[in-house]
Design a protein around this motif. Structure first.
Motif, PDB file in Angstrom:
ATOM      1  N   TYR A   8       0.841  -1.211   0.000  1.00 19.16           N
ATOM      2  CA  TYR A   8       0.000   0.000   0.000  1.00 19.16           C
ATOM      3  C   TYR A   8       0.871   1.255   0.000  1.00 19.16           C
ATOM      4  N   GLN A   9       1.924   1.251   0.812  1.00 22.94           N
ATOM      5  CA  GLN A   9       2.782   2.429   0.911  1.00 22.94           C
ATOM      6  C   GLN A   9       3.444   2.771  -0.423  1.00 22.94           C
ATOM      7  N   ILE A  10       3.944   1.763  -1.116  1.00 25.52           N
ATOM      8  CA  ILE A  10       4.668   2.062  -2.358  1.00 25.52           C
ATOM      9  C   ILE A  10       3.719   2.444  -3.490  1.00 25.52           C
ATOM     10  N   MET A  11       2.436   2.097  -3.347  1.00 25.42           N
ATOM     11  CA  MET A  11       1.479   2.461  -4.392  1.00 25.42           C
ATOM     12  C   MET A  11       0.825   3.816  -4.156  1.00 25.42           C
ATOM     13  N   ILE A  12       1.001   4.399  -2.991  1.00 29.86           N
ATOM     14  CA  ILE A  12       0.439   5.720  -2.722  1.00 29.86           C
ATOM     15  C   ILE A  12       0.984   6.770  -3.695  1.00 29.86           C
ATOM     16  N   PRO A  13       2.308   6.887  -3.886  1.00 35.80           N
ATOM     17  CA  PRO A  13       2.781   7.880  -4.857  1.00 35.80           C
ATOM     18  C   PRO A  13       2.388   7.551  -6.290  1.00 35.80           C
ATOM     19  N   VAL A  14       2.175   6.280  -6.608  1.00 31.68           N
ATOM     20  CA  VAL A  14       1.676   5.914  -7.936  1.00 31.68           C
ATOM     21  C   VAL A  14       0.252   6.448  -8.107  1.00 31.68           C
ATOM     22  N   LYS A  15      -0.565   6.260  -7.071  1.00 32.63           N
ATOM     23  CA  LYS A  15      -1.931   6.793  -7.084  1.00 32.63           C
ATOM     24  C   LYS A  15      -1.926   8.305  -7.215  1.00 32.63           C
ATOM     25  N   ASP A  16      -1.073   8.967  -6.448  1.00 34.90           N
ATOM     26  CA  ASP A  16      -1.029  10.422  -6.488  1.00 34.90           C
ATOM     27  C   ASP A  16      -0.498  10.936  -7.825  1.00 34.90           C
ATOM     28  N   SER A  17       0.399  10.203  -8.433  1.00 32.92           N
ATOM     29  CA  SER A  17       0.882  10.582  -9.764  1.00 32.92           C
ATOM     30  C   SER A  17      -0.245  10.493 -10.793  1.00 32.92           C
ATOM     31  N   ALA A  18      -1.111   9.501 -10.652  1.00 35.91           N
ATOM     32  CA  ALA A  18      -2.249   9.369 -11.556  1.00 35.91           C
ATOM     33  C   ALA A  18      -3.202  10.548 -11.400  1.00 35.91           C
ATOM     34  N   ILE A  19      -3.418  10.970 -10.181  1.00 38.18           N
ATOM     35  CA  ILE A  19      -4.282  12.132  -9.943  1.00 38.18           C
ATOM     36  C   ILE A  19      -3.696  13.365 -10.609  1.00 38.18           C
ATOM     37  N   MET A  20      -2.406  13.579 -10.438  1.00 35.97           N
ATOM     38  CA  MET A  20      -1.767  14.747 -11.037  1.00 35.97           C
ATOM     39  C   MET A  20      -1.798  14.689 -12.558  1.00 35.97           C
ATOM     40  N   ALA A  21      -1.638  13.491 -13.109  1.00 37.80           N
ATOM     41  CA  ALA A  21      -1.642  13.345 -14.567  1.00 37.80           C
ATOM     42  C   ALA A  21      -2.990  13.736 -15.163  1.00 37.80           C
TER      43      ALA A  21
ATOM     44  N   ARG B 219      -3.105  -7.308  -2.485  1.00 39.02           N
ATOM     45  CA  ARG B 219      -2.691  -6.783  -3.783  1.00 39.02           C
ATOM     46  C   ARG B 219      -3.904  -6.376  -4.621  1.00 39.02           C
ATOM     47  N   PHE B 220      -4.932  -7.226  -4.631  1.00 32.04           N
ATOM     48  CA  PHE B 220      -6.123  -6.913  -5.421  1.00 32.04           C
ATOM     49  C   PHE B 220      -6.792  -5.630  -4.916  1.00 32.04           C
ATOM     50  N   ALA B 221      -6.886  -5.468  -3.600  1.00 36.25           N
ATOM     51  CA  ALA B 221      -7.541  -4.290  -3.034  1.00 36.25           C
ATOM     52  C   ALA B 221      -6.768  -3.021  -3.371  1.00 36.25           C
TER      53      ALA B 221
ATOM     54  N   TYR C  10      -7.729   0.284  -5.972  1.00 38.41           N
ATOM     55  CA  TYR C  10      -7.685   1.699  -5.598  1.00 38.41           C
ATOM     56  C   TYR C  10      -6.869   2.509  -6.607  1.00 38.41           C
ATOM     57  N   VAL C  11      -5.706   2.000  -6.971  1.00 39.33           N
ATOM     58  CA  VAL C  11      -4.863   2.704  -7.936  1.00 39.33           C
ATOM     59  C   VAL C  11      -5.557   2.809  -9.294  1.00 39.33           C
ATOM     60  N   ASN C  12      -6.200   1.738  -9.720  1.00 40.43           N
ATOM     61  CA  ASN C  12      -6.909   1.760 -10.999  1.00 40.43           C
ATOM     62  C   ASN C  12      -8.077   2.737 -10.977  1.00 40.43           C
ATOM     63  N   PHE C  13      -8.743   2.854  -9.834  1.00 42.33           N
ATOM     64  CA  PHE C  13      -9.795   3.863  -9.699  1.00 42.33           C
ATOM     65  C   PHE C  13      -9.216   5.258  -9.897  1.00 42.33           C
TER      66      PHE C  13
ATOM     67  N   ASP D 233     -13.642   0.504   2.070  1.00 42.23           N
ATOM     68  CA  ASP D 233     -13.721  -0.929   1.779  1.00 42.23           C
ATOM     69  C   ASP D 233     -12.365  -1.496   1.388  1.00 42.23           C
ATOM     70  N   VAL D 234     -11.566  -0.713   0.658  1.00 45.59           N
ATOM     71  CA  VAL D 234     -10.220  -1.150   0.287  1.00 45.59           C
ATOM     72  C   VAL D 234      -9.394  -1.433   1.542  1.00 45.59           C
ATOM     73  N   LEU D 235      -9.398  -0.489   2.461  1.00 50.74           N
ATOM     74  CA  LEU D 235      -8.605  -0.641   3.685  1.00 50.74           C
ATOM     75  C   LEU D 235      -9.119  -1.795   4.538  1.00 50.74           C
ATOM     76  N   TRP D 236     -10.428  -1.949   4.600  1.00 45.29           N
ATOM     77  CA  TRP D 236     -11.027  -3.029   5.394  1.00 45.29           C
ATOM     78  C   TRP D 236     -10.703  -4.388   4.776  1.00 45.29           C
ATOM     79  N   SER D 237     -10.787  -4.469   3.442  1.00 46.74           N
ATOM     80  CA  SER D 237     -10.531  -5.731   2.748  1.00 46.74           C
ATOM     81  C   SER D 237      -9.089  -6.188   2.926  1.00 46.74           C
ATOM     82  N   MET D 238      -8.165  -5.256   2.995  1.00 43.81           N
ATOM     83  CA  MET D 238      -6.776  -5.622   3.241  1.00 43.81           C
ATOM     84  C   MET D 238      -6.646  -6.368   4.564  1.00 43.81           C
ATOM     85  N   LEU D 239      -7.322  -5.865   5.580  1.00 52.46           N
ATOM     86  CA  LEU D 239      -7.256  -6.525   6.888  1.00 52.46           C
ATOM     87  C   LEU D 239      -8.022  -7.842   6.896  1.00 52.46           C
ATOM     88  N   ASP D 240      -9.071  -7.943   6.078  1.00 55.83           N
ATOM     89  CA  ASP D 240      -9.761  -9.231   5.944  1.00 55.83           C
ATOM     90  C   ASP D 240      -8.793 -10.299   5.444  1.00 55.83           C
ATOM     91  N   ALA D 241      -8.006  -9.951   4.421  1.00 54.66           N
ATOM     92  CA  ALA D 241      -7.044 -10.906   3.863  1.00 54.66           C
ATOM     93  C   ALA D 241      -6.006 -11.310   4.902  1.00 54.66           C
TER      94      ALA D 241
END
Length: 255
Positions: free
Chosen positions: A56-69, A125-127, A131-134, A219-227
């Protein structure tokens, strides 16, 4: 005349209150996190959580880069880029990802095994990927607003700082720097994200859509803990019926 129908937009204050009310569904209330807070998690469970949250941590800047793009507004981009720098580091600042790696080392994992992602569960990973794809496909306003789970983040970070040193004295205190950093960073990010959200969602339909987006992120954060619950608490590993060989969570962590 004020519109009093069900389709009337919420006032700015009421809309903000509705967003904050979503905190009742934040993953601080998940049984796995409650157990961490209460000090009843095993070392394996703490290590599993840290190893999986790394993805999750390493995908946060990927998500934020998508927002900026997707964002045409240079003023927003100038502010939003700080989130990427906070995680990736800059000008001598180690960044959140490096701080998380040090947390991993503090709980007894090697840097190499964390970076290799060998412990990342499929459900986690799926959760995270969802989020990143969203963030890539949504409008930049919707993707930016999805980050508003940060409304509730300072409380969860403070709870770890308050009780983990007592409950888990085997964790090296130097590993807690990530949580300390996020206390101030999250509060700053919330102010910007909330301003974007309150300014953009003006109709009742838009506001309802935003509440759905925030629920998706919850739901993403909750599902991670479910796994993680399945793997590290219930001992029901992914693909456990396929092979008797070592899989994701077995034999990888120190007892």
């Amino acid at each position: 005349m004020t519109d009093t129908t069900d389709n009337a937009p919420l006032s700015r204050d009421d809309f903000e209150a509705a967003l904050y009310a979503k905190g009742d569904l934040y993953h601080i209330h998940h049984p796995y996190h409650v157990a961490m807070y209460n000090g009843t998690c095993s070392k394996k469970q703490i290590q599993g959580w840290v190893a999986n949250r790394y993805y999750y941590q390493i995908m946060i800047p990927v998500k934020d880069s998508a927002i900026m793009a997707n964002c045409p507004n240079p003023d927003v981009r100038r502010q939003w880029v700080q989130r990427i720098l906070d995680h990736d580091g800059y000008d001598g600042s180690e960044g959140g990802i490096e701080a998380w790696l040090r947390l991993g080392e503090a709980v007894g994992l090697s840097r190499e095994e964390i970076v290799s992602q060998q412990h990342v569960l499929p459900g986690v990973r799926f959760a995270v990927d969802a989020y990143v794809n969203f963030a890539r496909r949504a409008s930049w306003e919707e993707a930016a607003s999805s980050s508003l789970t940060e409304l509730f983040a300072p409380k969860i970070h403070q709870s770890r700082l308050d009780v983990w040193p007592t409950h888990y004295p085997w964790i090296d205190p130097d590993g807690y720097q990530y949580f300390r950093n996020r206390l101030s960073e999250a509060r700053r990010d919330v102010q910007h994200g909330m301003q974007i959200t309150l300014d953009h969602y003006q109709t009742r339909a838009q506001q309802d859509r935003m509440l759905e987006i925030l629920q998706f992120k919850l739901d993403v954060l909750w599902s991670m803990l479910d796994a993680m619950t399945m793997a590290y608490e219930l001992e029901r590993a992914p693909y456990h019926s396929v092979t008797d060989e070592q899989v994701y969570h077995r034999g990888l962590f120190n007892d």
